[in-house]
Design a protein around this motif. Structure first.
Motif, PDB file in Angstrom:
ATOM      1  N   GLY A   1       0.754  -1.325   0.104  1.00  0.00           N
ATOM      2  CA  GLY A   1      -0.066  -0.118  -0.039  1.00  0.00           C
ATOM      3  C   GLY A   1       0.785   1.382  -0.219  1.00  0.00           C
TER       4      GLY A   1
ATOM      5  N   ILE B   1      -4.829   4.205  -8.136  1.00  0.00           N
ATOM      6  CA  ILE B   1      -5.286   3.094  -7.208  1.00  0.00           C
ATOM      7  C   ILE B   1      -6.430   3.359  -6.518  1.00  0.00           C
TER       8      ILE B   1
ATOM      9  N   ALA C   1      -6.351  -1.464  -2.035  1.00  0.00           N
ATOM     10  CA  ALA C   1      -5.476  -2.789  -1.917  1.00  0.00           C
ATOM     11  C   ALA C   1      -5.885  -3.686  -0.559  1.00  0.00           C
TER      12      ALA C   1
ATOM     13  N   ILE D   1      -3.062 -10.375  -1.841  1.00  0.00           N
ATOM     14  CA  ILE D   1      -3.264  -9.080  -1.866  1.00  0.00           C
ATOM     15  C   ILE D   1      -3.988  -8.858  -3.327  1.00  0.00           C
TER      16      ILE D   1
ATOM     17  N   ILE E   1      -4.966  -5.879  -5.731  1.00  0.00           N
ATOM     18  CA  ILE E   1      -4.957  -4.353  -5.949  1.00  0.00           C
ATOM     19  C   ILE E   1      -5.957  -4.038  -7.087  1.00  0.00           C
TER      20      ILE E   1
END
Ligand SMILES: [Zn+2]
Length: 502
Positions: A76, A132, A135, A172, A174
């Motif tokens: 992150g 983004i 995440a 994870i 994203i």
């Protein structure tokens, strides 16, 4: 509906504007699973790395893997995200045989990291910022193997095998914000984004991010809107695309398919799709569920994750130099173009070259050997450069032997061959194979005299002033010494003996 006729890419882009969303799953390289102590080691016998927790047996309680949270926060931070003060896990409820708990432990409206960006460089050098959205942490499912069908898919299979070793491995996910404004370069942006993200994940050391191993996979969400309009169209989600090239091809194909459906008056259905490597096309999967179908609710068996600000700042201090920044620095240090740097990156040669330079070799020499002879050999064997049986220190030693005149390029290639064949260090190979350049006056002088005596007509031309004819005699010397003569010294001695100024 099925569409057989695609419209051409240019035609599609003339009428429509693509909007993309990319969801990348990264399998973390933690030693144990996300909510239990089972090993994550690859290649173990099926169902040998399971316990009551990751099998969802009654009464088993999960515990969060701190290393998984740490990796999530570092990812992150590297993506310029804010890190939540407090967030919870959520249950995503659905049934599938590869998920023994009947729900996936994920995060829903409280992701650990949110609102970031990643700058990616396109082939023409332009930098494109991908925003983004979030995440979040979750766990992987088990693996189904469908047996008896032609394609390995469930259709036509006689039975299925289940391996839960992967169930519970930390992931994870994203998720980008809608990527708008890329226009015809949308497929290139998708590929460049996944490539940059992969470099970032590797630099952080949180995963090897090998796409061919499924350690990193990308869902390509795509929709089209008529040019000049604001409202997004209906999207399709092409699932689990597992190479950089496929990410680009999948986006390109979907642009052409959507355009074909829309321009013939059809409607795009919101659905998942499968990408086929062999044809470069996608086919329909299942009609997409809405978020509410999963009946998300906060996971009651896990305490909320509340990373202290001190811890977050400690983790921020552990971030490595980011790949794009590092590549810019190295380009400057090595004095190479953006295009050359791209070739080095594509060859996986950045780290080997850096290590060779650190071991004392000049950058241009290190690059020459890794991008030349060694890349050729790796390619022949179908392995990564780093898998070759030669170390950067050994390559640096070979560069030094060339620089001091003990080896020429041909002998250096033979030395590399010997090292790769397990014959020892560069010095040992040179010794055993007798590869040292012949430059001592005695042996070289004898070869020079013989070359002159054996080619009287050439010698006469040189005496008459035709200095460039000396090349033929140097060739004869090289032949007589099996390529081990110091060519420059041999030429000098030939001219001296014939009484001509070089
Ligand atoms: Zn377990």
């Amino acid at each position: 509906m099925t569409v057989t006729e695609l419209v051409s890419y240019d035609e599609a882009l003339a009428s429509y504007d693509p909007v993309m969303g990319l969801e990348v799953h990264v399998e973390l390289g933690t030693r144990t699973k996300m909510f239990c102590g089972c090993s994550t080691e690859l290649g173990a016998e099926a169902n040998s790395q399971v316990c009551p927790t990751c099998l969802g047996l009654p009464g088993a309680l999960p515990v969060v893997n701190k290393a998984g949270v740490e990796s999530a926060i570092r990812i992150g931070l590297a993506l310029n995200c804010s890190i939540a003060d407090w967030c919870r896990f959520a249950r995503k409820n659905y049934f599938y045989p590869d998920m023994p708990k009947n729900f996936q432990t994920s995060q829903y409206d409280e992701p650990i990291a949110f609102d970031g960006y990643l700058d990616v460089q396109l082939e023409d050098g332009e930098v494109f910022r991908v925003e983004i959205e979030r995440a979040h942490m979750e766990e992987d499912t088990g693996k189904s193997t469908h047996v008896g069908g032609a394609t390995g898919r469930i259709h036509g299979a006689s039975h299925s095998l289940l391996d839960y070793n992967r169930a519970g491995i930390p992931l994870i996910e994203i998720v980008t914000k809608p990527i708008v404004g890329a226009g015809e370069r949308a497929p290139e942006v998708a590929k460049a984004y996944v490539a940059e993200l992969r470099e970032l994940i590797k630099a952080l050391g949180v995963s090897e991010a090998r796409m061919e191993m499924g350690q990193m996979r990308c869902d390509v969400n795509l929709s089209l809107r008529p040019k000049g309009t604001e409202k997004f169209g209906t999207r399709s989600e092409t699932k689990n695309v597992n190479s950089l090239r496929s990410v680009e091809r999948a986006a390109r194909f979907e642009i052409q398919r959507h355009a074909a459906v829309l321009s013939s008056g059809g409607t795009i259905i919101q659905e998942t799709r499968h990408f086929h490597e062999d044809t470069g096309s996608t086919t329909s999967g299942r009609v997409k569920e809405e978020a509410e179908d999963y009946r998300y609710f906060p996971e009651p068996d896990l305490v909320p994750v509340a990373p202290s600000r001190e811890w977050v700042e400690e983790l921020r201090a552990t971030l490595p130099e980011l790949p794009r920044v590092r590549r810019m620095r190295l380009r400057e240090e090595w004095g190479i173009s953006a295009h050359e740097m791209q070739s080095v990156l594509n060859a996986g040669a950045v780290d080997p070259i850096v290590a060779t330079v650190e071991a004392g070799a000049p950058a241009d020499q290190a690059r020459k050997w890794w991008m030349g002879e060694l890349a050729r050999r790796a390619n022949e064997d179908g392995v990564e450069l780093t898998a070759l049986a030669i170390t950067p220190e050994q390559v640096a030693r070979i560069c030094a032997l060339v620089a001091e005149g003990s080896l020429n390029d041909k002998l250096a290639r033979q030395t590399i061959e010997g090292v790769l064949a397990g014959e020892g260090t560069p010095d040992e190979v040179v010794e055993k194979r007798g590869l040292k350049i012949v430059s001592d006056e005695g042996a070289l002088g004898k070869a020079v005299d013989e070359a002159i005596a054996g080619n009287p007509d050439v010698a006469e031309k040189i005496r008459g002033g035709k200095v460039q004819a000396a090349g033929a005699l140097v060739g004869a010397v090289m032949k007589a010494t099996r390529g081990q003569a110091d060519a420059a010294r041999a030429r000098q001695m030939i001219l001296e003996r014939l009484g001509v100024e070089g």
